[in-house]
Design an enzyme around this catalytic site. Structure first.
Site, PDB file in Angstrom:
ATOM      1  N   TYR A 197      24.452  81.401   4.113  1.00 43.61           N
ATOM      2  CA  TYR A 197      24.465  81.360   5.545  1.00 43.61           C
ATOM      3  C   TYR A 197      24.965  80.442   5.772  1.00 43.61           C
ATOM      4  O   TYR A 197      24.882  79.303   5.094  1.00 43.61           O
ATOM      5  CB  TYR A 197      23.361  81.463   5.602  1.00 43.61           C
ATOM      6  CG  TYR A 197      23.009  81.367   6.978  1.00 43.61           C
ATOM      7  CD1 TYR A 197      23.134  83.067   7.588  1.00 43.61           C
ATOM      8  CD2 TYR A 197      22.688  80.410   8.375  1.00 43.61           C
ATOM      9  CE1 TYR A 197      22.855  82.740   9.010  1.00 43.61           C
ATOM     10  CE2 TYR A 197      22.261  81.084   9.920  1.00 43.61           C
ATOM     11  CZ  TYR A 197      22.657  82.051   9.732  1.00 43.61           C
ATOM     12  OH  TYR A 197      22.785  82.840  10.901  1.00 43.61           O
ATOM     13  N   LYS A 198      25.841  80.861   6.629  1.00 45.40           N
ATOM     14  CA  LYS A 198      26.817  80.002   7.445  1.00 45.40           C
ATOM     15  C   LYS A 198      26.821  79.434   9.544  1.00 45.40           C
ATOM     16  O   LYS A 198      26.373  80.890   9.728  1.00 45.40           O
ATOM     17  CB  LYS A 198      28.057  80.693   7.644  1.00 45.40           C
ATOM     18  CG  LYS A 198      29.471  79.983   8.247  1.00 45.40           C
ATOM     19  CD  LYS A 198      30.529  80.769   8.631  1.00 45.40           C
ATOM     20  CE  LYS A 198      32.053  79.807   9.010  1.00 45.40           C
ATOM     21  NZ  LYS A 198      33.094  80.767   9.091  1.00 45.40           N
TER      22      LYS A 198
END
Length: 304
Positions: A197-198
């Protein structure tokens, strides 16, 4: 675990990680946003060939120091892959951006022109989807898009990198609690279990480091997968401290573009400027990641 289509072992995040288990990755998938940056730097609206040329220069000069390199199909993925310009993991952007020429990205969808199987065959190890998250009537639709992206990546034997950018609902004129929205986006999107996840840096990184650690720890509590921070919205000089704070709070590193190369846009000898400015900057960020990031494979506490 194996890839459903090929029967081969599913890829792991080691393909994008440094030996420390952290991530020091470079984002070079900006499109109209990069054109806007050139206009701001030079006073001129540049053509597609200028965008592609800059991206290839970043790949050649900075790419060898990145554990992963993100680029879009339209402006350079094919050449970066074919010429083997980056030794780290290659990530293809699959987001179709809805964006006015002089405005921010307003919405996204999956770009059906990107063939994930072909990208994997060309050398990609991961795909990335940006979603603009808003607490509005389209929230469920965006969640469905994100879930579809994660599923398609798994089927294609690619790692999935899901990026959530929280914005106020269109037309909202009241106060906007940015950190709370970033957490809400992460809870929903990372809850779909992408491989990575960014996330945005809370408070735009513009706070004392201990305050950032506090906010990033609250973010870490709702993310059940390894996560990294992006640099958009953070001043370039503030970004190293923001990465350190996020990593101290549980992040596994960064996937950043502007904080690495933005001050080279529009300069004369781009290759030389990238070597002088961007490479030392990325190496410094990588040293922060190695010292403070949670390795991606480290056990995680149960999220709430």
């Amino acid at each position: 675990m194996t890839s459903p289509q090929s029967g081969t072992p599913a890829p792991t995040l080691d393909l994008l990680a440094r030996p420390s288990g952290g991530f020091a990755m470079v984002a070079m998938d900006q499109r109209e946003s990069l054109r806007q940056m050139f206009a701001a730097a030079t006073g001129e609206r540049v053509g597609d060939e200028t965008l592609t040329g800059f991206k290839l220069a970043v790949a050649r000069e900075v790419g060898p120091y990145a554990s992963g390199f993100l680029i879009d199909q339209e402006y350079g993925f094919g050449r970066v892959a074919a010429e083997g310009l980056v030794p780290g993991g290659l990530i293809i952007a699959v987001d179709l951006l809805r964006q006015d020429p002089d405005g921010p990205v307003e919405d996204t969808s999956i770009d059906e022109r990107v063939d994930l199987a072909a990208a994997r065959g060309a050398g990609a190890v991961a795909a990335k989807l940006l979603l603009i998250w808003r607490d509005d009537e389209h929230r469920a639709r965006r969640l469905e898009t994100a879930a579809e992206f994660v599923r398609r990546c798994a089927e294609a034997g690619l790692l999935s990198v899901l990026e959530g950018v929280a914005r106020p609902p269109a037309g909202a004129d009241g106060p906007f609690d940015g950190p709370a929205a970033i957490r809400a986006a992460a809870r929903e999107l990372a809850g779909l279990r992408p491989d990575l996840y960014k996330a945005q840096v809370p408070l735009g990184g513009a706070a004392p480091e201990e305050r950032l650690v506090e906010e990033c720890a609250r973010l870490d509590e709702v993310i059940p997968v390894p996560w990294v921070v992006l640099s958009q919205g953070v001043e370039r000089d503030d970004f190293p401290a923001a990465v350190r704070a996020a990593c101290r709070a549980g992040a596994s590193g960064m996937l950043a573009g502007r904080a690495v190369w933005s001050d080279v846009v529009g300069r004369g000898d781009v290759a030389a400027e990238l070597r002088t400015r961007s490479v030392p900057r990325l190496r410094h960020l990588a040293s922060i990641v190695d010292a403070h990031a949670r390795p991606w494979h480290a056990p995680r506490a149960t999220t709430t």
